[in-house]
Scaffold this motif. Structure first.
Motif, PDB file in Angstrom:
ATOM      1  N   VAL A  73       0.864  -1.176   0.000  1.00 33.56           N
ATOM      2  CA  VAL A  73       0.000   0.000   0.000  1.00 33.56           C
ATOM      3  C   VAL A  73       0.902   1.228   0.000  1.00 33.56           C
ATOM      4  O   VAL A  73       1.753   1.378   0.885  1.00 33.56           O
ATOM      5  N   VAL A  74       0.752   2.091  -0.989  1.00 37.82           N
ATOM      6  CA  VAL A  74       1.599   3.278  -1.109  1.00 37.82           C
ATOM      7  C   VAL A  74       0.828   4.504  -0.635  1.00 37.82           C
ATOM      8  O   VAL A  74      -0.274   4.780  -1.108  1.00 37.82           O
ATOM      9  N   LEU A  75       1.424   5.225   0.311  1.00 42.35           N
ATOM     10  CA  LEU A  75       0.864   6.488   0.779  1.00 42.35           C
ATOM     11  C   LEU A  75       1.597   7.621   0.088  1.00 42.35           C
ATOM     12  O   LEU A  75       2.828   7.707   0.155  1.00 42.35           O
ATOM     13  N   GLY A  76       0.853   8.495  -0.561  1.00 41.34           N
ATOM     14  CA  GLY A  76       1.455   9.599  -1.291  1.00 41.34           C
ATOM     15  C   GLY A  76       1.900  10.728  -0.380  1.00 41.34           C
ATOM     16  O   GLY A  76       1.643  10.731   0.827  1.00 41.34           O
ATOM     17  N   PRO A  77       2.570  11.729  -0.952  1.00 46.15           N
ATOM     18  CA  PRO A  77       3.083  12.852  -0.152  1.00 46.15           C
ATOM     19  C   PRO A  77       1.952  13.733   0.372  1.00 46.15           C
ATOM     20  O   PRO A  77       0.854  13.761  -0.176  1.00 46.15           O
ATOM     21  N   LEU A  78       2.254  14.466   1.453  1.00 47.86           N
ATOM     22  CA  LEU A  78       1.303  15.400   2.040  1.00 47.86           C
ATOM     23  C   LEU A  78       1.369  16.740   1.321  1.00 47.86           C
ATOM     24  O   LEU A  78       2.389  17.106   0.732  1.00 47.86           O
ATOM     25  N   TRP A  79       0.279  17.469   1.423  1.00 51.90           N
ATOM     26  CA  TRP A  79       0.288  18.863   0.987  1.00 51.90           C
ATOM     27  C   TRP A  79       1.315  19.618   1.822  1.00 51.90           C
ATOM     28  O   TRP A  79       1.494  19.347   3.025  1.00 51.90           O
ATOM     29  N   LEU A  80       2.029  20.541   1.193  1.00 52.83           N
ATOM     30  CA  LEU A  80       3.012  21.340   1.934  1.00 52.83           C
ATOM     31  C   LEU A  80       2.740  22.825   1.736  1.00 52.83           C
ATOM     32  O   LEU A  80       2.110  23.228   0.753  1.00 52.83           O
ATOM     33  N   ASP A  81       3.223  23.607   2.676  1.00 48.49           N
ATOM     34  CA  ASP A  81       3.086  25.063   2.611  1.00 48.49           C
ATOM     35  C   ASP A  81       4.416  25.632   2.150  1.00 48.49           C
ATOM     36  O   ASP A  81       5.325  25.870   2.950  1.00 48.49           O
ATOM     37  N   GLU A  82       4.540  25.825   0.848  1.00 49.96           N
ATOM     38  CA  GLU A  82       5.818  26.226   0.266  1.00 49.96           C
ATOM     39  C   GLU A  82       6.305  27.568   0.799  1.00 49.96           C
ATOM     40  O   GLU A  82       7.514  27.834   0.819  1.00 49.96           O
ATOM     41  N   THR A  83       5.415  28.412   1.257  1.00 53.08           N
ATOM     42  CA  THR A  83       5.830  29.722   1.755  1.00 53.08           C
ATOM     43  C   THR A  83       6.663  29.605   3.029  1.00 53.08           C
ATOM     44  O   THR A  83       7.326  30.570   3.418  1.00 53.08           O
ATOM     45  N   ARG A  84       6.641  28.425   3.660  1.00 52.85           N
ATOM     46  CA  ARG A  84       7.356  28.256   4.929  1.00 52.85           C
ATOM     47  C   ARG A  84       8.498  27.257   4.847  1.00 52.85           C
ATOM     48  O   ARG A  84       9.220  27.069   5.841  1.00 52.85           O
ATOM     49  N   THR A  85       8.683  26.593   3.709  1.00 52.41           N
ATOM     50  CA  THR A  85       9.711  25.547   3.664  1.00 52.41           C
ATOM     51  C   THR A  85      11.114  26.120   3.527  1.00 52.41           C
ATOM     52  O   THR A  85      12.030  25.717   4.233  1.00 52.41           O
ATOM     53  N   GLY A  86      11.299  27.048   2.609  1.00 54.04           N
ATOM     54  CA  GLY A  86      12.600  27.705   2.467  1.00 54.04           C
ATOM     55  C   GLY A  86      13.737  26.721   2.334  1.00 54.04           C
ATOM     56  O   GLY A  86      13.648  25.698   1.667  1.00 54.04           O
ATOM     57  N   ASP A  87      14.866  27.033   2.994  1.00 51.96           N
ATOM     58  CA  ASP A  87      16.025  26.153   3.052  1.00 51.96           C
ATOM     59  C   ASP A  87      15.839  25.241   4.249  1.00 51.96           C
ATOM     60  O   ASP A  87      16.041  25.643   5.395  1.00 51.96           O
ATOM     61  N   PHE A  88      15.436  24.006   3.990  1.00 49.81           N
ATOM     62  CA  PHE A  88      15.169  23.083   5.085  1.00 49.81           C
ATOM     63  C   PHE A  88      16.304  22.072   5.169  1.00 49.81           C
ATOM     64  O   PHE A  88      16.370  21.110   4.408  1.00 49.81           O
ATOM     65  N   GLU A  89      17.248  22.328   6.074  1.00 51.15           N
ATOM     66  CA  GLU A  89      18.393  21.437   6.289  1.00 51.15           C
ATOM     67  C   GLU A  89      19.122  21.139   4.978  1.00 51.15           C
ATOM     68  O   GLU A  89      19.485  20.008   4.669  1.00 51.15           O
ATOM     69  N   GLY A  90      19.304  22.180   4.178  1.00 57.36           N
ATOM     70  CA  GLY A  90      20.043  22.043   2.933  1.00 57.36           C
ATOM     71  C   GLY A  90      19.222  21.530   1.776  1.00 57.36           C
ATOM     72  O   GLY A  90      19.769  21.235   0.711  1.00 57.36           O
ATOM     73  N   LEU A  91      17.912  21.443   1.961  1.00 53.47           N
ATOM     74  CA  LEU A  91      17.030  20.942   0.923  1.00 53.47           C
ATOM     75  C   LEU A  91      15.982  21.994   0.578  1.00 53.47           C
ATOM     76  O   LEU A  91      15.620  22.819   1.414  1.00 53.47           O
TER      77      LEU A  91
END
Length: 315
Positions: free
Chosen positions: A236-254
């Motif tokens: 059973v594959v669970l897809g990715p969650l919705w994300l709030d791109e305005t808050r992700t920025g530089d997340f631990e180099g990603l």
């Protein structure tokens, strides 16, 4: 005499119920299908009430059987060799409560079988693999996986188990490499692959494309599906969650973006549809609800509750 696989009858279908009835076969296929006795280990059956009038008229019954997982159980049945058109007729006959999926017969042969359309409802021993969201990061209560475990084990403490093997930071490459060694002692019948957004991430320091996880999604899923099949476990594959791109920025180099996450979502949906693997769309429960995310990526406690409420409809 059993019909061997030919170009015109290439599909092997394991049946344990009304598809073995000659009246049903004649109604669906216009012929009586030769069968070969077969068995399916790790399953039992339970009754399922049918409400579709056309199916009741064909089978003469309003209660059919459906498969349920049981360690040590065995279901006796038979295999049918069907053409493309006959398999399509069988799909049309089976109601929405069923989904056609691959199973591993006791003989070692793989075959189609009609399983419960709600993949977690029929599960007994569930293994969860994935990343920090499946692990439960940012939720002191352990996230959606812990809530699932509490409900699932509570329903049958003797036979139900949930093993959360998710590791923060994991990609599908990591999961496909690590999972084969983790499954044997746990005897899983259901493998939940939480394909999170790590595979959509772009390293900020990367100047080439060889680190692009999206390009290798199908290969990693192929590997995980083969691993699941060896254990006769339903993937059973669970897809990715919705994300709030305005808050992700530089997340631990990603760098995480909505466009990349949606591309991963689409790739997973396509692969699952092409391979008859269950896909659960985790995007919708948190869509446009930034207050349910801690940092634009990880759900908070309320976010995990929403995810579990969604998953509970499949249990």
């Amino acid at each position: 005499m059993a019909l061997t696989v030919t170009e015109s009858h290439p599909h092997t279908l394991f049946s344990f119920g009304t598809l073995l009835d000659q009246h049903v076969q004649n109604a669906l296929f216009g012929r009586t299908v030769p069968t070969t006795a077969a068995s399916l280990a790790g399953y039992t059956t339970r009754p399922l009430t049918i409400t579709d009038e056309s199916v009741i008229a064909t089978s003469g019954r309003d209660v059919h059987l459906t498969l349920e997982r049981k360690l040590g159980g065995t279901v006796e049945g038979a295999i049918l060799r069907l053409s493309d058109q006959e398999l399509a007729a069988a799909d049309e006959y089976e109601v929405a409560d069923y989904a056609r999926r691959r199973v591993l017969l006791s003989s070692g042969e793989t075959a189609w079988a009609y399983l419960d359309a709600r993949p977690l409802r029929s599960a007994a021993r569930i293994v969860i693999v994935g990343d920090s969201i499946a692990y439960g990061r940012c939720d002191p209560q352990g996230g959606w996986a812990t809530q699932l475990a509490v409900a699932h084990i509570g329903a049958n403490e003797t036979e139900h188990r949930v093993f959360n093997l998710a590791i923060p930071g994991s990609t599908l490459a990591d999961v496909s490499e690590q999972t084969p060694a983790l499954l044997p002692p746990r005897h899983p019948d259901t493998l939940v692959v939480a394909a999170g957004i790590n595979d959509s991430a772009v390293p900020l320091a990367a100047s080439d494309t060889h680190q692009d996880g999206l390009a290798r999604t199908a290969g990693h899923l192929d590997s995980l599906a083969a691993t699941a099949r060896r254990h006769n476990a339903r993937m059973v594959v669970l897809g990715p969650l919705w994300l709030d791109e305005t808050r992700t920025g530089d997340f631990e180099g990603l760098r995480f973006t909505t466009a990349r996450a949606l591309a991963l979502r689409a790739a997973l949906q396509t692969w699952c549809a092409d391979n008859h693997i269950d896909y659960l769309d985790m995007w919708e429960p948190l869509r446009d609800q930034p207050h349910l995310l801690v940092d634009g990526l990880h759900p908070n406690s309320e976010g995990h509750k929403e995810l579990y409420r969604y998953l509970s409809t499949l249990c």
